[in-house]
Motif scaffolding. Sequence first.
Motif, short mmCIF file in Angstrom:
data_model
loop_
_atom_site.label_atom_id
_atom_site.label_comp_id
_atom_site.label_asym_id
_atom_site.label_seq_id
_atom_site.Cartn_x
_atom_site.Cartn_y
_atom_site.Cartn_z
N GLY A 798 35.13 54.96 51.79
CA GLY A 798 34.73 55.06 53.19
C GLY A 798 35.40 53.99 54.03
O GLY A 798 36.54 53.60 53.78
N HIS A 799 34.68 53.49 55.03
CA HIS A 799 35.22 52.47 55.93
C HIS A 799 35.18 51.11 55.23
O HIS A 799 34.13 50.64 54.79
N LEU A 800 36.34 50.44 55.12
CA LEU A 800 36.44 49.16 54.41
C LEU A 800 35.73 48.06 55.19
O LEU A 800 36.07 47.80 56.35
N LYS A 801 34.76 47.41 54.57
CA LYS A 801 33.97 46.37 55.23
C LYS A 801 34.42 44.96 54.81
O LYS A 801 34.67 44.10 55.65
N THR A 802 34.49 44.71 53.51
CA THR A 802 34.87 43.39 52.99
C THR A 802 35.69 43.57 51.72
O THR A 802 35.69 44.64 51.11
N ILE A 803 36.38 42.50 51.34
CA ILE A 803 37.07 42.48 50.05
C ILE A 803 36.75 41.16 49.36
O ILE A 803 36.31 40.19 50.00
N THR A 804 36.96 41.13 48.06
CA THR A 804 36.90 39.88 47.29
C THR A 804 38.23 39.73 46.58
O THR A 804 38.67 40.64 45.87
N ILE A 805 38.88 38.59 46.77
CA ILE A 805 40.14 38.28 46.08
C ILE A 805 39.87 37.09 45.18
O ILE A 805 39.24 36.12 45.59
N GLU A 806 40.33 37.16 43.94
CA GLU A 806 40.03 36.10 42.98
C GLU A 806 41.08 36.07 41.88
O GLU A 806 41.83 37.03 41.68
N HIS A 807 41.14 34.96 41.16
CA HIS A 807 41.94 34.89 39.94
C HIS A 807 41.10 34.27 38.84
O HIS A 807 40.03 33.70 39.10
N ASP A 808 41.59 34.39 37.58
CA ASP A 808 40.77 33.98 36.44
C ASP A 808 41.05 32.57 35.95
O ASP A 808 40.49 32.14 34.94
N GLY A 809 41.95 31.83 36.65
CA GLY A 809 42.20 30.45 36.27
C GLY A 809 43.00 30.26 35.00
O GLY A 809 43.11 29.15 34.51
N THR A 810 43.56 31.34 34.45
CA THR A 810 44.32 31.22 33.21
C THR A 810 45.76 30.81 33.49
O THR A 810 46.25 30.93 34.61
N GLY A 811 46.43 30.36 32.46
CA GLY A 811 47.83 29.93 32.62
C GLY A 811 47.92 28.44 32.90
O GLY A 811 46.96 27.78 33.30
N VAL A 812 49.11 27.91 32.70
CA VAL A 812 49.32 26.48 32.93
C VAL A 812 49.22 26.15 34.40
O VAL A 812 48.70 25.10 34.79
N ALA A 813 49.71 27.03 35.27
CA ALA A 813 49.71 26.78 36.71
C ALA A 813 48.89 27.86 37.40
O ALA A 813 49.42 28.88 37.85
N ALA A 814 47.58 27.65 37.48
CA ALA A 814 46.69 28.68 38.00
C ALA A 814 46.45 28.56 39.49
O ALA A 814 46.14 29.55 40.15
N GLY A 815 46.53 27.35 40.05
CA GLY A 815 46.25 27.15 41.47
C GLY A 815 47.12 28.03 42.36
O GLY A 815 48.30 28.25 42.08
N TRP A 816 46.56 28.55 43.45
CA TRP A 816 47.25 29.54 44.27
C TRP A 816 46.93 29.32 45.74
O TRP A 816 45.77 29.22 46.13
N TYR A 817 47.99 29.23 46.57
CA TYR A 817 47.80 29.15 48.01
C TYR A 817 48.09 30.54 48.59
O TYR A 817 49.22 31.03 48.58
N LEU A 818 47.04 31.19 49.09
CA LEU A 818 47.13 32.55 49.58
C LEU A 818 47.19 32.56 51.11
O LEU A 818 46.38 31.91 51.77
N ASP A 819 48.16 33.28 51.64
CA ASP A 819 48.34 33.35 53.10
C ASP A 819 47.48 34.47 53.71
O ASP A 819 46.67 34.23 54.59
N PHE A 820 47.64 35.69 53.22
CA PHE A 820 46.80 36.78 53.72
C PHE A 820 46.83 37.95 52.75
O PHE A 820 47.68 38.04 51.86
N VAL A 821 45.88 38.88 52.96
CA VAL A 821 45.82 40.14 52.22
C VAL A 821 45.72 41.26 53.25
O VAL A 821 44.96 41.16 54.21
N GLN A 822 46.49 42.32 53.03
CA GLN A 822 46.46 43.46 53.93
C GLN A 822 46.22 44.73 53.13
O GLN A 822 46.81 44.92 52.07
N VAL A 823 45.32 45.58 53.62
CA VAL A 823 44.98 46.82 52.93
C VAL A 823 45.25 48.00 53.86
O VAL A 823 44.74 48.02 54.99
N LYS A 824 46.05 48.97 53.41
CA LYS A 824 46.33 50.19 54.16
C LYS A 824 45.74 51.39 53.41
O LYS A 824 45.94 51.52 52.21
N TYR A 825 45.04 52.25 54.15
CA TYR A 825 44.49 53.45 53.55
C TYR A 825 44.17 54.46 54.65
O TYR A 825 43.72 54.09 55.74
N LYS A 826 44.46 55.70 54.43
CA LYS A 826 44.15 56.79 55.36
C LYS A 826 44.48 56.43 56.82
O LYS A 826 43.63 56.49 57.70
#
Length: 1003
Positions: A798-826
Amino acid sequence: MSVSSEAKGPLKSFQALMGEGEKFSRDKLYTKAIQCYTEALDLLPQDEEKATEKDTNDRLNGLVARSACYLKIGKNDLALQDAEQSLKTNKEFTKGLYQKAEALYAMGEFELALMFYHRGKKLRSDLREFQLGINKAQEAIDNSVGDPNRVKLEASGDLSIFYKNDEKKKQPMGYVRASQKKEAVIQRKQHTPVSNPKTTKQLLGDLYEDRAFLEKIINNTVVTKPNTKTGDAIYQLASDGLDYLDSRTDFWRQQEPLYARSRFIKKLEGDEESYKHIRHELEAIDDQQNKDQFVDARRRAHRLLDFCDRLDERKFNEKQSVLADVYSRLGNAYLELGDYNKSLEYHNRDLKIADIKQFPERSSRALDNMGRVYARSGQFPQAIQVWEKKIPLATSSLEKAWLFHEIGQCHFGLGDFERSKRYGERSFTEAVAVNDAVWQLNAKVLVSHSQTKLRQYREAEQTFDEALTLAKDQKIKNSPNDVAAERAIERALKEVRDQIAKGAADSPPDRTEINYEIKVKSNDHIMYGDDQSTIKLIIYGDNGNSGPIDFRSDENDTKKYDGQSMTLKKKAFDAGKITKIALTCNNIESWPLDSIEVSDNKRKTKLKFLLAQPIDSTTTVVDLYPEGSIVQTSSDSSGKDDKKNKGQGTLASRQSPQTMKRTEQGPSSTRTNESNKKPTKTDEQKSKTTKTDEQKSKTTKLDEQKTPKKDDTTDKKSTQRTSSATEPSSDSHKNIEYTITVQTGSVQFAGTDAHVFISLYGDKNKIVRYQLKTSVNNRNLFEKGQKDDFVLEDIDIGHLKTITIEHDGTGVAAGWYLDFVQVKYKNNTVMFPVERWLDVDHDDKRISLELEPNKKPTSKLTTEDTKEENAVEYEITVRTADKRSAGTDANVFLSLFGDKDKLERRQLKESLDQARNLFEQGATNRFQIYAADVGQIKTIRIEHDGRGFGSGWYLDSIEVRHVSRDENYKFPVDRWLDEGEGDKRISLDLEPDKKPGQLRGTD
C-alpha cells in the motif's frame, strides 16, 4: 615511526592502535592495518604468566584481527599462523576457530576448513557465520570432486597393493591429529538391504546406482579387508554414504517431492512445459532453502504459487499436489524468517489438501512442520497436540525416535518430567531399532535430565553413565577432539553424584506449599464406573508439579464429586508458574467437562484450562491446556458434519459447545474460515445441521466488530486464501516492483562490509528485513560515495509510511555513514534523508534507524547520569536466561517512556555489584540511573547494538523501580534478541506485565 603515529601522532595504547587498525581495515588499507595490529600486540606482556585475563583477551582479538587482514592481501599462511596462535591459549575460542577455517578455505584445504566450521558451530550454533562457512566449504568440495556421472567405478581388480603400502608406511601421510595416539577400531554394523527396491529407486533417482555401488563395496571383503587401515577407511566411507542415502530415502518418502514421483515425471500431452517448469522451480526452491536463502526461496515460491493458481485442474490433474508442495515450502521459508503466523497458515493449507486427497505422507509432513513452528515459538502445548496426531502416521523408527524425543522435550519444558521421561525412553527404543547412536544419546540425555528433576538421582546416575559411554563412542568415531557433549554430561553426572552424597536421593524434597483455588465447570453430571472411581488433578509449572489433588472438598468426605460446577480451595506443593494441568481418571464412564480455572494465590494469577480430548471410559490421564492454546487444524474443520467428526475423534469434536465458542472467539492458534461456525444448543437438539447463510453472516459481522481494523485487512486476505486451495489468487497477492537506492556518504571510512537490511511499512502490509545483497549496478556494495540500486519484487504494502534501515555489525569494518535512501514503486518516489553514522562507535551508537519520508532522524544519544535537583533515581534489574549461549557481549541500551517525559537510549554499562562481565548466562545485573522523572512508565525499549562475535541475547525479564516513589514495573521477556533467531529483532518495546512476541491467532 609507526603507522598510527604518521596518521594522528604518537598513540601508544593498545586500544588506540587497535582502533587505528580497524579504521585502516575499513578503508581497505590492509597493510597499514596489519602494522597497527602488530604494534598493538607488541605492547602486551610477552610472558603469559605475567599477563592478566584482559591482556590474554586483547591478544586473542588482536591475532584474529590481524589474521583477517592477512587473508585480504593473500598471505594465507600468515593468516593461518595467527589463527592457530590464538587457539593455543583457548582451543574453544570461536573467533579463532572461524578465522582458522577461513584461512584453510582460502588455501584450498576445504575438508579441513569444513571440519573447523563444524567445530565452531557445535560450540556456537547460534552464529550464522559457521553455517555459511559449512555451506561454501561443502560446495567447494563438491565442485572439486566433479560430476560423479562421468566416473564409472568398479569394485574389482587386484587391490592388494593398498595393503602392502599400509605395511610399508612408517610415517603417516597427510593430515594426522596431534592428539591421536591410537587408531580407532571401526565398529562394523550390518546394513539391511532395501525392502522395496522399486520404491527406493523411484525416490533416489540417479542416486540409486550409487547406493547399489556402495552396498557392493560393503559386501566385498577384499576391498574392505578388516583390521587394515585402508580396508577400514573404505568400509567407513561406504557405510557413511549408505547411512546418508538411507536417511534421505526416509526423508523423501515422507516429503514425497513432486519431482521424485514417476506419475509426475510422466509427460502428459499438452502439459509438458508446465510440468517441466514446476519441476525446475521446486528443485530451485529446495536448493535455495538448503543454502539458507529463505527470502529468495519465499519470493520464488510465491511466483510459482501464482503460476499454479492459473492452471486448469481438468487438464492438470496434479494441481492440488503441486499446491501442497508449494505451501509446504512457503511455510518452511516463513518459519526461518520468523513469521510464525504465516508459516502456520501455509502448513495448515498443506495439511488440508493432504487430508482431502488422503495423502498420509503429506499429512505427516504438514503436522511435523506445524509442530516445529509451535516448538520454535515456545508454544509447547500446541506442539504436543500436533505432534501426537502425527505419531500414527510415522512410518520409520528413525522418524519415531526424533518425534518422541521432541514431544518429550516439550513436556520437559512444561514441567511434566514424568511424561518427558517416558517419551525419552520410547525415543531410545526406536533409536536402538535402527542402530542410530546420535538419537540414542539424545534420548538418554533427556531421560537422565527428567530423572534428575524427579529426584531419581540413582537412576539418573546410571542413565548419565550410559549417555557418557555413547558420547565417548561418538567422539571416537566422528571427531576425537570434540569433547563438548562429553564434558556437558560429565558436569551433569557430577551434580547428580553430589546430590547423592548429600543424601538427597534418600530424603523427601524440601518444597513449600501454597493455596490454590480451583473452579470446575461441567455441562452435566459425571458418570462413575463403580464406587472405586476417582478423579485427581495435578498442576504443572516451571518448578515441577503440585502432586495429586483430590476432587473432594474434604479428604475424609466419602461423597464423590458429582460433576457439577464447584469451587475448591486446596493446599499443594508450589508448582511455580503454571503451564498445564492434568486429570487422572480412574474408571470414569463419561464426563462432559467444560473448563477448569486455577488461581495461584501466591503469584496472583488466574488461568482457565480447556480439554484437548474427551473424557470417557478409555481415559486414564488427560491434559488440559490454557485457553487459546487448543489447536484446531484445517482438517478438524473441513466442512464435514459433526457426527462424522465425532467418529473420527478430531480436536473440534472433543470440545463442548461452550468450549468451542470460547476457543473460536479467543486467540486460537490456527483457524480457517470454517472454524467460525459456532454450534448452539438449538443446533445440537436438531440433528447437528450446519448454519444457514444468514447465521454465518451474523457471525462474520460479530467477529469483524471484535477485530482491530488494521488486522482486519490482513485477516481477510488470509481467510480468502485459506478457504479454497484451488481458488485463483486475487489482486492482493500480486507482487509489485520496488526500486531501492542507497547512497553511502563521502566522509572518510564511510563504507561498510556488514550485511544491510531494509524493512518497508505501508498502510496495508509490510516487508520485514529484506537483505540488500545484489545491486544492479555495483559488485562491491556500500562503498564510500557510491550509489547502489536494488530491485525488490514482493507484496503490495500500500502507501509507504516508514522504513527501517539497519546492518548486522559483522565484518572488520562495519561502521557506515549513510547519506539517504530512496524507494520507487508504482510511479511513486519517496525520499528518506539520513546523513549520519550507523556505527557502534559514532553518535548514539545505533546501527538501526526508523525513517520517515523527508525527515532526517534525530540523535538519541543521552547524557550521562546526573544528580541535579530535578533528577530521580531508577533501579534497573536485568535477568539473562539460564540457557546455553544466552549471554551477550554487545552494548545494551534502555529507554523509558512515561506519561510526562521520556529517557532515550541510556547504556547499561556499570552494574551496582561491579560485575566485570555483564549479561552473562543466568546472571542478574542491577543498574542505577539518574534522570528526569518520566512519570508513570507506559513502555520501555530494550535493545543492543549487535556488536561482538555472537551478540545474540536471551533475555528473561527486566524490572524498573522508581526509588523515591517505590514503584515497581515488571517486564517479562523470555525470548531472543538475536538477528539469527525468531523474528531476528534486537530491539523490543515492552509493556508492564505483558510478554512480547506471542504468536497471535488468525481468523
